[in-house]
Design an enzyme around this catalytic site. Structure first.
Site, PDB file in Angstrom:
ATOM      1  N   ASP A 156       0.662  -1.178   0.100  1.00 30.47           N
ATOM      2  CA  ASP A 156      -0.088  -0.027  -0.256  1.00 30.47           C
ATOM      3  C   ASP A 156       0.748   1.280   0.082  1.00 30.47           C
ATOM      4  O   ASP A 156       0.517   2.096  -0.680  1.00 30.47           O
ATOM      5  CB  ASP A 156      -0.942   0.092   1.324  1.00 30.47           C
ATOM      6  CG  ASP A 156      -1.747  -1.214   1.162  1.00 30.47           C
ATOM      7  OD1 ASP A 156      -2.321  -1.448   0.206  1.00 30.47           O
ATOM      8  OD2 ASP A 156      -2.150  -1.834   2.235  1.00 30.47           O
ATOM      9  N   HIS A 162       2.456  20.161   7.641  1.00 35.56           N
ATOM     10  CA  HIS A 162       0.861  20.243   7.251  1.00 35.56           C
ATOM     11  C   HIS A 162       0.487  18.914   7.144  1.00 35.56           C
ATOM     12  O   HIS A 162       1.277  17.686   7.194  1.00 35.56           O
ATOM     13  CB  HIS A 162       0.770  21.096   6.109  1.00 35.56           C
ATOM     14  CG  HIS A 162       1.505  20.332   4.854  1.00 35.56           C
ATOM     15  ND1 HIS A 162       2.753  20.472   4.502  1.00 35.56           N
ATOM     16  CD2 HIS A 162       0.903  19.710   3.809  1.00 35.56           C
ATOM     17  CE1 HIS A 162       3.180  19.804   3.373  1.00 35.56           C
ATOM     18  NE2 HIS A 162       2.022  19.287   2.823  1.00 35.56           N
ATOM     19  N   HIS A 172      -0.702  16.652   4.597  1.00 38.78           N
ATOM     20  CA  HIS A 172      -0.684  15.713   3.516  1.00 38.78           C
ATOM     21  C   HIS A 172      -0.087  14.384   3.986  1.00 38.78           C
ATOM     22  O   HIS A 172       0.818  14.446   4.626  1.00 38.78           O
ATOM     23  CB  HIS A 172      -0.147  16.636   2.476  1.00 38.78           C
ATOM     24  CG  HIS A 172      -1.005  17.363   1.682  1.00 38.78           C
ATOM     25  ND1 HIS A 172      -0.706  18.211   0.956  1.00 38.78           N
ATOM     26  CD2 HIS A 172      -2.393  17.127   1.305  1.00 38.78           C
ATOM     27  CE1 HIS A 172      -1.557  19.095   0.080  1.00 38.78           C
ATOM     28  NE2 HIS A 172      -2.741  18.421   0.499  1.00 38.78           N
ATOM     29  N   ASP A 226       1.961  12.585   2.141  1.00 39.83           N
ATOM     30  CA  ASP A 226       3.369  12.704   2.137  1.00 39.83           C
ATOM     31  C   ASP A 226       4.230  13.416   3.048  1.00 39.83           C
ATOM     32  O   ASP A 226       5.381  13.499   2.853  1.00 39.83           O
ATOM     33  CB  ASP A 226       3.789  13.031   0.384  1.00 39.83           C
ATOM     34  CG  ASP A 226       3.221  14.356   0.152  1.00 39.83           C
ATOM     35  OD1 ASP A 226       2.222  14.841   0.870  1.00 39.83           O
ATOM     36  OD2 ASP A 226       3.728  14.692  -0.958  1.00 39.83           O
ATOM     37  N   ASP A 274      10.798  24.096  -1.343  1.00 42.21           N
ATOM     38  CA  ASP A 274       9.663  23.306  -1.956  1.00 42.21           C
ATOM     39  C   ASP A 274      10.023  23.544  -3.660  1.00 42.21           C
ATOM     40  O   ASP A 274      10.005  24.536  -4.151  1.00 42.21           O
ATOM     41  CB  ASP A 274       8.306  23.728  -1.740  1.00 42.21           C
ATOM     42  CG  ASP A 274       7.260  22.781  -2.439  1.00 42.21           C
ATOM     43  OD1 ASP A 274       7.786  21.841  -3.372  1.00 42.21           O
ATOM     44  OD2 ASP A 274       6.193  23.160  -2.610  1.00 42.21           O
ATOM     45  N   SER A 306      -2.849  24.168  -8.840  1.00 40.44           N
ATOM     46  CA  SER A 306      -1.518  23.530  -8.294  1.00 40.44           C
ATOM     47  C   SER A 306      -1.484  24.101  -6.934  1.00 40.44           C
ATOM     48  O   SER A 306      -1.694  25.166  -6.723  1.00 40.44           O
ATOM     49  CB  SER A 306      -0.208  23.391  -9.066  1.00 40.44           C
ATOM     50  OG  SER A 306       0.774  23.152  -8.167  1.00 40.44           O
ATOM     51  N   GLY A 307      -0.696  23.380  -5.917  1.00 41.37           N
ATOM     52  CA  GLY A 307      -0.451  23.852  -4.472  1.00 41.37           C
ATOM     53  C   GLY A 307       0.824  24.401  -4.275  1.00 41.37           C
ATOM     54  O   GLY A 307       1.161  24.553  -3.161  1.00 41.37           O
ATOM     55  N   HIS A 308       1.781  24.059  -5.486  1.00 38.72           N
ATOM     56  CA  HIS A 308       3.145  24.268  -5.207  1.00 38.72           C
ATOM     57  C   HIS A 308       3.580  25.567  -5.903  1.00 38.72           C
ATOM     58  O   HIS A 308       3.227  25.468  -7.255  1.00 38.72           O
ATOM     59  CB  HIS A 308       3.696  23.065  -5.622  1.00 38.72           C
ATOM     60  CG  HIS A 308       3.570  21.880  -4.949  1.00 38.72           C
ATOM     61  ND1 HIS A 308       3.905  21.555  -3.808  1.00 38.72           N
ATOM     62  CD2 HIS A 308       2.617  20.829  -4.952  1.00 38.72           C
ATOM     63  CE1 HIS A 308       3.684  20.465  -3.217  1.00 38.72           C
ATOM     64  NE2 HIS A 308       2.813  19.842  -3.777  1.00 38.72           N
ATOM     65  N   HIS A 318      12.122  18.685  -2.154  1.00 38.70           N
ATOM     66  CA  HIS A 318      10.809  18.239  -2.561  1.00 38.70           C
ATOM     67  C   HIS A 318      10.937  18.305  -3.994  1.00 38.70           C
ATOM     68  O   HIS A 318      10.322  19.055  -4.837  1.00 38.70           O
ATOM     69  CB  HIS A 318       9.670  19.021  -2.028  1.00 38.70           C
ATOM     70  CG  HIS A 318       9.505  19.091  -0.493  1.00 38.70           C
ATOM     71  ND1 HIS A 318       8.725  19.798   0.133  1.00 38.70           N
ATOM     72  CD2 HIS A 318      10.304  18.279   0.425  1.00 38.70           C
ATOM     73  CE1 HIS A 318       8.795  19.621   1.137  1.00 38.70           C
ATOM     74  NE2 HIS A 318       9.747  18.526   1.712  1.00 38.70           N
ATOM     75  N   ASP A 356       1.770  -3.276   3.869  1.00 37.37           N
ATOM     76  CA  ASP A 356       1.049  -3.635   3.056  1.00 37.37           C
ATOM     77  C   ASP A 356      -0.438  -3.872   3.885  1.00 37.37           C
ATOM     78  O   ASP A 356      -1.435  -4.628   3.497  1.00 37.37           O
ATOM     79  CB  ASP A 356       1.163  -4.803   2.455  1.00 37.37           C
ATOM     80  CG  ASP A 356       1.286  -6.054   3.441  1.00 37.37           C
ATOM     81  OD1 ASP A 356       1.048  -5.804   4.686  1.00 37.37           O
ATOM     82  OD2 ASP A 356       1.465  -7.236   3.091  1.00 37.37           O
TER      83      ASP A 356
END
Lengths: 546, 546
Positions: B47, B70, B72, B74, B192, B363-365, B387, B438
């Site tokens: 997963d 934050h 998210h 990742d 970033d 986009s958020g970036h 990143h 997994d």
């Protein structure tokens, strides 16, 4: 079909790749292109998806010939699979036929097939139709649209095309002829939709040449250009740039070598061969005097650039001062490994240029402004978009409506559509099988083992050998067990599972029928695995009576 | 390390995802974010890819805390895996902590961990460092950059960010504070790089709102918006649009429901809940009065939109007149299944809007112009891009040099780098393992069985049971054989292979040692398979003496 003509796509309409369309008339049916598609990641262990040859053979003697528009794999890659079963004549442009010959050779049927080369002046008269070949530009030389005269009027199939106004080989899009046919009246246009969602115009190949020149001129070290093998025009451009900058040119990778050889054989590659040195002699030339063209734009594991990026290419050792130009697009799905390859190349000291950083690539497919131009030239009565995801087909259909085409229909793979009195009628559906070829044989998802392999790729597999005998009315069971791919972080799975299954089977009544006993054994393996490692593996069982 | 501070990335530098960086000082080490990455198609049956927890635990008591930027996945997805092994304190913004709490619950360790919420006024004083949280905008609410004061000066880590000048929640990028820190002097900026190769500015979320309004207003039928669950801002915008257009709003899909619940719980979701109806009541409302937000932007097999596209969603039956807005990007690699989903939705009668057809996603970036602004605000002495793929890091490094940053270094995962007297020194390399989870356990590629599964996904597997006995000085061999995933178009593989192996084994001398005999049996299976079906399957063998 009583009258009129009808068509059906085996691929290419609703999914990119595997372009193959049947044009059916009362006098005979014709296959327009017969390409392959690359398998997706859920189809492991196969090389290609091929058209449903069995269905095509079902057309019997009514299927008269294969007609090719150009030599790309997604247009010719399936021909040999069909011809192995039936030796149909094939008509196509010089380069496409030459590339097909190599494939027929591999399949051992070269010489048994009637191949006919068409030129831009050719008109084929076949049973029920005649076919004229109209020059178009694309990312491989020698491409045609087809103008097919039928009892229901003229049908134009664009094939893959773009409008490059300054083609490297001078072979311009035959706008005059498209326009003349438009003047005469075109009943139906079938148009390439690959870039229908992209606004504007495509970059010309000459402009790519300028971009490559800007990148190469003034660079002191070695230049390595990764490109698609079939783009002979770009190979020409690079040969010219090599000459201009006093570099020797090397072609690295089997695909490029084959394309150079085949295109030279048919006279479509007029590069000065004295410029080229063989890869083996590359080490004798200082880096500043080298321009290396290589395969590997998509980071394919056995390609020249990929191997070089890992430092395992026998001839190309990437070093500080190397300039790597990625003169290609990143095909969706390959981005990860392409970026990983770039990172490796950078670690070795190369400077990598790709993407939007410089204008060193151009698409081979018409974008919106070019698609609009085609409608202006041809002014068809009816339009059916081809070659693209469904979404692309729909966008192309909208462009057609805006351009004033009276009849526009979006049709997908496996659906007959007919042309009669200027109207497009949607007809019956056929179910095409997704067939696979793995280099040794072809078959469907089941017979090629793909479904099973996909499953065991997620769950692993367990083999058990069970011996049972009855001693004093009670079952005595012995189990042996091996596994592959079952997660086993603690290293105890095989031992624990074997013990569990043996104990549980021992509890069954001695009169348990063999089939029930075997089912129980399989179920116990899966239950134990689910509980201990979270997966239900496939179970291969052999049971003997002791 | 004698003096100074040093850092190392476990992920995120050279490969997108799994953001996790250790900041090490003589007084203590801190983990800045601890995210996961999604496995690639060559890693079936798992997963998530998680950070190398074992290596982190090796830092011992020196590792003091986890600091989150934050919420998210990742950035926070790996925290629970670490905390299961060691109960470190975690500092982070309200929403990130709330989302983490749900994960700790799942792993059964909620309540055992010290979680501390930080605000935009918070400054944490920790051993060796202090951390100030600077507000930035992104595609999830409640995001911070970190301004970390160390013995070697101030280090700013941007986290994920963009410069949205009109944020939906009014929480603007704290330009004043970035500038003030710049005035004071920033030793090192970590920035970033996700969009470093994209020119210009990102679209604001308000502009997305306008695009959505243009698409929705005037549409008579049902509106279905597919979006990323964590984009609470967009959920707000859509709720406002629902109100404006007299529609009820429905959230469909577990991800969206969870995000709505969690964000409401922490006060970051102020949408009027009377607007919302539960999915179960959706059928009672006429389509023209419905705005459905759903999961499935990437065509994920169990998502709401994907199931609806196949006609198997229990509550959402897509029909003629439905407008589907894909308010998201297509993550590279998912294009195929996304387009297939769009095609299915179209067949059901929906009109699908996606990609460049309308400005309904942002986009958020930060893109290049915003990255330049950050350099103007902060004016760091040194810069290390974070990143992104290596290529993105390099492009970001070029932007930094152009912006006049004196010291710029590109550093990848697994490489220590230190900050001392304003200089960035590249140090030793660590080898991080790629760990997998997994759902049941975690481990490396070998212990999790991924390597074996990948192999059998391409070759299939054969189980054989061999019995041998010696009769009058000659070997008598019996073979049983089962297979999984071996291509078998003619349906004869198992039978023919069994017979071949049995015959060949019989020819061996009777004194052949057991180990050699077993090796021969495996080799014979693989040889036969290679010749007959072109594959060398994995072989599971059990041998008994008769």
């Amino acid at each position: 079909m009583e009258n009129g003509i009808r068509m059906i796509a085996l691929g290419g309409l609703g999914h990119i790749g595997l372009n193959a369309m049947v044009l059916d008339t009362p006098e005979g049916a014709y296959l327009l292109d017969c390409g392959v598609e690359f398998p997706d990641p859920n189809e492991p262990g196969v090389d290609q998806v091929i058209p449903d040859v069995t269905w095509l053979l079902g057309l019997g003697e009514h299927l008269k010939a294969v007609i090719l528009t150009h030599g790309h794999e997604d247009h010719i890659g399936g021909v040999a699979h069909l011809l192995k079963q039936r030796r149909l004549p094939v008509y196509g442009p010089r380069l496409a036929i030459a590339l097909l010959e190599e494939k027929l050779d591999e399949h051992g049927i070269h010489g048994e097939v009637q191949l006919q080369i068409v030129e831009k002046t050719t008109t084929l008269s076949l049973e029920g139709i005649s076919v004229e070949f109209l020059r178009v530009t694309h990312s491989i030389p020698d491409c045609f649209s087809l103008a097919i005269r039928t009892a229901e009027g003229t049908v134009i199939h664009t094939g893959d095309w773009k409008w490059d106004e300054e083609p490297v080989d001078g072979e311009e899009v035959d706008i005059d002829r498209f326009t003349m046919l438009g003047d005469e009246g075109v009943a139906l246009l079938l148009g390439d939709s690959t870039n229908a969602e992209v606004p504007g115009r495509t970059r010309s190949e000459k402009a790519v040449g300028e971009g490559l020149r800007d990148a190469i001129v003034g660079h002191d070290g070695r230049v390595i250009v990764a490109m698609f093998s079939s783009n002979i025009h770009r190979m020409h451009i690079l040969a010219d740039l090599a000459e201009e900058t006093g570099r020797h040119m090397v072609l690295l990778g089997r695909g490029l070598e084959r394309m150079a050889r085949v295109s030279r054989r048919v006279g479509l590659n007029r590069t000065d061969s004295s410029l080229f040195i063989t890869p083996r002699n590359m080490g004798l030339i200082p880096p500043s005097k080298l321009l290396v063209c290589c395969t590997g734009t998509q980071g394919e594991p056995f390609s020249a650039l990929y191997r070089a990026s890992l430092g395992i290419h026998p001839l190309l050792e990437v070093q500080e001062g190397d300039l790597v130009l990625h003169s290609a697009r990143k095909i969706p799905g390959n981005e990860g490994r392409i970026y990983d390859m770039f990172a490796q190349l950078t670690r070795l000291g190369a400077h990598v240029v790709h993407g939007k950083a410089a204008p060193i690539h151009a698409s081979g497919h018409a974008t919106q402004d070019e698609l609009r131009a085609m409608f202006e030239w041809v002014r068809p009565q009816a339009f059916v978009p081809v070659h693209g995801e469904t979404s692309f087909l729909q966008t192309h259909a909208s462009i057609a409506r805006e351009a004033g085409v009276p009849e526009v229909k979006v049709i997908e793979n496996g659906r007959w559509f007919s042309l009669r009195n200027g109207q497009v009628q949607v007809g019956d559906e056929e179910t095409f099988r997704r067939l696979y070829y793995d280099g040794a044989q072809s078959g469907n998802s089941t017979t090629m083992g793909i479904k099973e392999r996909w499953k065991i790729a997620h769950t692993g597999v367990v083999a058990i050998q069970v011996t049972r005998k009855t001693v004093e009315g009670k079952l005595q069971v012995t189990v042996h067990l091996q596994s592959q791919g079952v997660p086993d972080v603690k290293g105890r799975f095989e031992k624990d599972c074997r013990q569990f299954v043996e104990q549980e089977l021992q509890r069954l009544p001695s009169y348990t029928p063999r089939a029930d006993f075997e089912d129980a054994a399989k179920m116990l393996v899966r239950r134990f695995a689910k509980q201990s490692v979270g997966k239900k593996p496939a179970v291969l069982l052999h049971c003997t009576e002791g």
